[in-house]
Scaffold this motif. Structure first.
Motif, PDB file in Angstrom:
ATOM      1  N   PRO A  79       3.324  -7.193  14.408  1.00  0.00           N
ATOM      2  CA  PRO A  79       3.804  -8.438  15.015  1.00  0.00           C
ATOM      3  C   PRO A  79       2.659  -9.298  15.546  1.00  0.00           C
ATOM      4  CG  PRO A  79       4.098  -6.632  16.534  1.00  0.00           C
ATOM      5  CD  PRO A  79       3.595  -6.037  15.239  1.00  0.00           C
ATOM      6  N   GLY A  80       2.977 -10.544  15.800  1.00  0.00           N
ATOM      7  CA  GLY A  80       2.019 -11.456  16.420  1.00  0.00           C
ATOM      8  C   GLY A  80       1.759 -11.063  17.866  1.00  0.00           C
ATOM      9  N   ARG A  81       0.972 -11.855  18.536  1.00  0.00           N
ATOM     10  CA  ARG A  81       0.585 -11.545  19.915  1.00  0.00           C
ATOM     11  C   ARG A  81       1.761 -11.398  20.864  1.00  0.00           C
ATOM     12  NH1 ARG A  81      -5.043 -12.875  21.293  1.00  0.00           N
ATOM     13  NH2 ARG A  81      -6.040 -13.502  19.359  1.00  0.00           N
ATOM     14  N   ALA A  82       2.837 -12.114  20.613  1.00  0.00           N
ATOM     15  CA  ALA A  82       3.994 -12.056  21.502  1.00  0.00           C
ATOM     16  C   ALA A  82       4.735 -10.725  21.386  1.00  0.00           C
ATOM     17  CB  ALA A  82       4.950 -13.202  21.199  1.00  0.00           C
ATOM     18  N   GLY A  83       4.458  -9.970  20.363  1.00  0.00           N
ATOM     19  CA  GLY A  83       5.123  -8.687  20.170  1.00  0.00           C
ATOM     20  C   GLY A  83       6.497  -8.856  19.546  1.00  0.00           C
ATOM     21  N   MET A  84       7.338  -7.858  19.731  1.00  0.00           N
ATOM     22  CA  MET A  84       8.687  -7.864  19.149  1.00  0.00           C
ATOM     23  C   MET A  84       9.714  -8.271  20.192  1.00  0.00           C
ATOM     24  SD  MET A  84       8.983  -4.487  16.833  1.00  0.00           S
ATOM     25  CE  MET A  84       7.530  -3.657  16.293  1.00  0.00           C
ATOM     26  N   ALA A  85      10.701  -9.014  19.739  1.00  0.00           N
ATOM     27  CA  ALA A  85      11.810  -9.400  20.598  1.00  0.00           C
ATOM     28  C   ALA A  85      12.625  -8.153  20.953  1.00  0.00           C
ATOM     29  CB  ALA A  85      12.690 -10.416  19.890  1.00  0.00           C
ATOM     30  N   PRO A  86      13.233  -8.129  22.150  1.00  0.00           N
ATOM     31  CA  PRO A  86      13.997  -6.937  22.567  1.00  0.00           C
ATOM     32  C   PRO A  86      15.037  -6.447  21.552  1.00  0.00           C
ATOM     33  CG  PRO A  86      13.657  -8.368  24.437  1.00  0.00           C
ATOM     34  CD  PRO A  86      13.140  -9.113  23.223  1.00  0.00           C
TER      35      PRO A  86
ATOM     36  N   ALA B 180       0.823  -1.209   0.000  1.00  0.00           N
ATOM     37  CA  ALA B 180       0.000   0.000   0.000  1.00  0.00           C
ATOM     38  C   ALA B 180       0.858   1.260   0.000  1.00  0.00           C
ATOM     39  CB  ALA B 180      -0.933  -0.003   1.212  1.00  0.00           C
ATOM     40  N   LEU B 181       2.065   1.166   0.551  1.00  0.00           N
ATOM     41  CA  LEU B 181       2.961   2.320   0.624  1.00  0.00           C
ATOM     42  C   LEU B 181       3.930   2.399  -0.553  1.00  0.00           C
ATOM     43  CD1 LEU B 181       3.838   2.127   4.423  1.00  0.00           C
ATOM     44  CD2 LEU B 181       2.196   3.653   3.309  1.00  0.00           C
ATOM     45  N   ALA B 182       4.058   1.336  -1.305  1.00  0.00           N
ATOM     46  CA  ALA B 182       5.087   1.246  -2.349  1.00  0.00           C
ATOM     47  C   ALA B 182       4.989   2.333  -3.414  1.00  0.00           C
ATOM     48  CB  ALA B 182       5.058  -0.132  -3.005  1.00  0.00           C
ATOM     49  N   SER B 183       3.797   2.725  -3.781  1.00  0.00           N
ATOM     50  CA  SER B 183       3.666   3.711  -4.867  1.00  0.00           C
ATOM     51  C   SER B 183       4.212   5.079  -4.477  1.00  0.00           C
ATOM     52  CB  SER B 183       2.210   3.835  -5.313  1.00  0.00           C
ATOM     53  OG  SER B 183       1.414   4.355  -4.265  1.00  0.00           O
ATOM     54  N   ASP B 184       4.334   5.342  -3.175  1.00  0.00           N
ATOM     55  CA  ASP B 184       4.836   6.633  -2.717  1.00  0.00           C
ATOM     56  C   ASP B 184       6.222   6.535  -2.081  1.00  0.00           C
ATOM     57  OD1 ASP B 184       2.553   8.122  -3.478  1.00  0.00           O
ATOM     58  OD2 ASP B 184       1.491   7.352  -1.722  1.00  0.00           O
ATOM     59  N   ALA B 185       6.870   5.372  -2.196  1.00  0.00           N
ATOM     60  CA  ALA B 185       8.178   5.145  -1.578  1.00  0.00           C
ATOM     61  C   ALA B 185       9.231   4.858  -2.637  1.00  0.00           C
ATOM     62  CB  ALA B 185       8.097   3.963  -0.617  1.00  0.00           C
ATOM     63  N   ALA B 186      10.486   5.057  -2.254  1.00  0.00           N
ATOM     64  CA  ALA B 186      11.579   4.665  -3.149  1.00  0.00           C
ATOM     65  C   ALA B 186      11.657   3.149  -3.217  1.00  0.00           C
ATOM     66  CB  ALA B 186      12.902   5.241  -2.653  1.00  0.00           C
ATOM     67  N   VAL B 187      11.556   2.514  -2.052  1.00  0.00           N
ATOM     68  CA  VAL B 187      11.647   1.061  -1.971  1.00  0.00           C
ATOM     69  C   VAL B 187      10.979   0.591  -0.694  1.00  0.00           C
ATOM     70  CG1 VAL B 187      13.906   1.069  -0.817  1.00  0.00           C
ATOM     71  CG2 VAL B 187      13.250  -0.907  -2.200  1.00  0.00           C
ATOM     72  N   VAL B 188      10.437  -0.622  -0.759  1.00  0.00           N
ATOM     73  CA  VAL B 188       9.848  -1.277   0.410  1.00  0.00           C
ATOM     74  C   VAL B 188      10.581  -2.594   0.620  1.00  0.00           C
ATOM     75  CG1 VAL B 188       7.783  -2.386   1.355  1.00  0.00           C
ATOM     76  CG2 VAL B 188       7.573  -0.259   0.057  1.00  0.00           C
ATOM     77  N   HIS B 189      11.010  -2.816   1.850  1.00  0.00           N
ATOM     78  CA  HIS B 189      11.628  -4.092   2.237  1.00  0.00           C
ATOM     79  C   HIS B 189      10.702  -4.750   3.242  1.00  0.00           C
ATOM     80  CE1 HIS B 189      15.557  -3.219   0.429  1.00  0.00           C
ATOM     81  NE2 HIS B 189      15.397  -1.980   0.874  1.00  0.00           N
ATOM     82  N   GLY B 190      10.161  -5.915   2.893  1.00  0.00           N
ATOM     83  CA  GLY B 190       9.284  -6.650   3.799  1.00  0.00           C
ATOM     84  C   GLY B 190       9.982  -7.861   4.370  1.00  0.00           C
ATOM     85  N   PHE B 191       9.748  -8.124   5.646  1.00  0.00           N
ATOM     86  CA  PHE B 191      10.360  -9.254   6.345  1.00  0.00           C
ATOM     87  C   PHE B 191       9.278 -10.052   7.043  1.00  0.00           C
ATOM     88  CE2 PHE B 191      13.463  -5.903   5.986  1.00  0.00           C
ATOM     89  CZ  PHE B 191      14.596  -6.573   5.546  1.00  0.00           C
ATOM     90  N   GLU B 192       9.341 -11.381   6.870  1.00  0.00           N
ATOM     91  CA  GLU B 192       8.290 -12.259   7.389  1.00  0.00           C
ATOM     92  C   GLU B 192       8.882 -13.646   7.642  1.00  0.00           C
ATOM     93  OE1 GLU B 192       5.170 -14.231   8.595  1.00  0.00           O
ATOM     94  OE2 GLU B 192       4.941 -12.084   8.227  1.00  0.00           O
ATOM     95  N   LEU B 193       8.427 -14.311   8.698  1.00  0.00           N
ATOM     96  CA  LEU B 193       8.908 -15.646   9.035  1.00  0.00           C
ATOM     97  C   LEU B 193       8.394 -16.712   8.060  1.00  0.00           C
ATOM     98  CD1 LEU B 193      10.394 -17.567  10.965  1.00  0.00           C
ATOM     99  CD2 LEU B 193       8.304 -17.620  12.360  1.00  0.00           C
TER     100      LEU B 193
ATOM    101  N   LYS C 285      15.016 -13.582  16.101  1.00  0.00           N
ATOM    102  CA  LYS C 285      16.424 -13.975  16.243  1.00  0.00           C
ATOM    103  C   LYS C 285      17.410 -13.021  15.594  1.00  0.00           C
ATOM    104  CE  LYS C 285      15.277 -18.799  16.713  1.00  0.00           C
ATOM    105  NZ  LYS C 285      15.327 -20.127  16.172  1.00  0.00           N
ATOM    106  N   ALA C 286      16.943 -12.188  14.681  1.00  0.00           N
ATOM    107  CA  ALA C 286      17.860 -11.284  13.975  1.00  0.00           C
ATOM    108  C   ALA C 286      17.103 -10.041  13.535  1.00  0.00           C
ATOM    109  CB  ALA C 286      18.465 -11.985  12.764  1.00  0.00           C
ATOM    110  N   VAL C 287      17.789  -8.920  13.521  1.00  0.00           N
ATOM    111  CA  VAL C 287      17.176  -7.685  13.031  1.00  0.00           C
ATOM    112  C   VAL C 287      17.275  -7.663  11.507  1.00  0.00           C
ATOM    113  CG1 VAL C 287      17.641  -6.412  15.147  1.00  0.00           C
ATOM    114  CG2 VAL C 287      19.289  -6.331  13.280  1.00  0.00           C
TER     115      VAL C 287
END
Length: 105
Positions: A92-99, A31-44, A73-75
């Motif tokens: 994020p899922g229910r557990a939220g984000m890792a520290p 949804a943001l890609a048309s107004d951005a230079a680039v989108v990087h998506g990360f998913e398990l 496990k990694a940023v």
């Protein structure tokens, strides 16, 4: 998705680098890609990343890239290791984000 676009406050010059954490099938990032230079998506989930790539292709989005990543496990990083986002979207899922990820954000 309009609310996300409004909240992101992307610049008019289309130079923003967007990172979509826990991107799933790419809903927010695409949804943001048309107004951005680039989108990087990360998913398990590899199947969700495949769906995000398919959704990008189906919608003619050529500036969005999706990677399988265990964000507990990694940023996130780009291929050259120099990822410096202007905008971060996270669902994020229910557990939220890792520290470590919280510190990165």
């Amino acid at each position: 998705h309009r609310l996300v676009a409004e909240a992101a406050e992307l610049r008019d010059d289309r130079q923003d680098i967007v990172v979509d954490l826990f991107c799933g099938a790419g809903f927010f990032g695409l949804a943001l890609a048309s107004d951005a230079a680039v989108v990087h998506g990360f998913e398990l989930s590899a199947s969700a990343v495949a769906n995000a790539e398919a959704n990008a292709a189906a919608n003619g989005v050529t500036n969005a890239f999706f990677r399988v990543a265990d964000l507990d496990k990694a940023v996130p990083s780009s291929a050259d290791g120099s990822l410096q986002p202007d905008i971060i979207v996270a669902d994020p899922g229910r557990a939220g984000m890792a520290p470590p990820l919280l510190w990165w954000v």
